[in-house]
Motif scaffolding. Structure first.
Motif, PDB file in Angstrom:
ATOM      1  N   ARG A 195       0.832  -1.211   0.000  1.00 40.68           N
ATOM      2  CA  ARG A 195       0.000   0.000   0.000  1.00 40.68           C
ATOM      3  C   ARG A 195       0.865   1.260   0.000  1.00 40.68           C
ATOM      4  O   ARG A 195       0.639   2.186  -0.788  1.00 40.68           O
ATOM      5  N   ILE A 196       1.865   1.314   0.860  1.00 39.47           N
ATOM      6  CA  ILE A 196       2.706   2.504   0.984  1.00 39.47           C
ATOM      7  C   ILE A 196       3.535   2.712  -0.283  1.00 39.47           C
ATOM      8  O   ILE A 196       3.667   3.842  -0.772  1.00 39.47           O
ATOM      9  N   LEU A 197       4.081   1.651  -0.836  1.00 37.68           N
ATOM     10  CA  LEU A 197       4.891   1.797  -2.046  1.00 37.68           C
ATOM     11  C   LEU A 197       4.042   2.164  -3.259  1.00 37.68           C
ATOM     12  O   LEU A 197       4.495   2.921  -4.132  1.00 37.68           O
ATOM     13  N   ALA A 198       2.815   1.676  -3.323  1.00 40.66           N
ATOM     14  CA  ALA A 198       1.912   2.082  -4.409  1.00 40.66           C
ATOM     15  C   ALA A 198       1.613   3.579  -4.290  1.00 40.66           C
ATOM     16  O   ALA A 198       1.584   4.294  -5.307  1.00 40.66           O
ATOM     17  N   ALA A 199       1.424   4.053  -3.067  1.00 35.96           N
ATOM     18  CA  ALA A 199       1.208   5.485  -2.849  1.00 35.96           C
ATOM     19  C   ALA A 199       2.440   6.282  -3.262  1.00 35.96           C
ATOM     20  O   ALA A 199       2.331   7.367  -3.846  1.00 35.96           O
ATOM     21  N   LEU A 200       3.633   5.756  -2.957  1.00 36.28           N
ATOM     22  CA  LEU A 200       4.869   6.425  -3.364  1.00 36.28           C
ATOM     23  C   LEU A 200       4.938   6.552  -4.883  1.00 36.28           C
ATOM     24  O   LEU A 200       5.267   7.621  -5.405  1.00 36.28           O
ATOM     25  N   LEU A 201       4.629   5.476  -5.593  1.00 32.66           N
ATOM     26  CA  LEU A 201       4.632   5.555  -7.058  1.00 32.66           C
ATOM     27  C   LEU A 201       3.682   6.646  -7.530  1.00 32.66           C
ATOM     28  O   LEU A 201       4.001   7.398  -8.452  1.00 32.66           O
TER      29      LEU A 201
END
Length: 135
Positions: free
Chosen positions: A19-25
């Protein structure tokens, strides 16, 4: 989208990491792109480190872009590439720096994704984009 593959079965925060890495992208303007993060042991990453970089021993993170950003013969593809993170090394680094494993893995994943975007850190100036993304 970010796919997390935990080859160690020792990382309890896979859904949160995704979830956090998708938000970062999304924050990086790459919401339509994909990346894969593979969580491995020191033994596994040491093998990749020696085979692909000629460096003995484990490291914390390795990045394998799907294409080189300056490769004009190949158009950009959806999948940015793969990031390998050693859970063993990440655990040691987290303990040394006084934060939890999730924070360390997030920092390493952000570092790896920055490499997938075509950046490197040979100079102090180049490190700035890595520090910014890792924060």
């Amino acid at each position: 989208m970010v796919e997390i593959i935990d080859e160690t079965s020792r990382f309890p925060h896979v859904p949160e990491l995704e979830r956090i890495l998708a938000a970062l992208l999304g924050e990086l303007g790459l919401a339509n792109r994909e990346a894969t993060v593979v969580l491995v042991s020191d033994e596994t990453i040491a093998r990749y480190n020696e085979d692909h970089r000629g460096v003995e021993g484990p490291t914390d993170v390795l990045s394998y872009p799907t294409f080189e950003p300056d490769d004009e013969l190949m158009p950009p593809v959806v999948h940015l590439g793969d990031v390998l993170i050693s859970i063993d090394t990440a655990g040691r680094q987290a303990a040394e720096q006084g934060h939890d494993l999730l924070d360390e893995v997030l920092t390493l994943a952000a570092h790896g994704i920055t490499h997938l975007r075509g950046f490197d850190h040979h100079t102090e100036e180049e490190w700035a984009i890595f520090r910014e993304t890792q924060q």
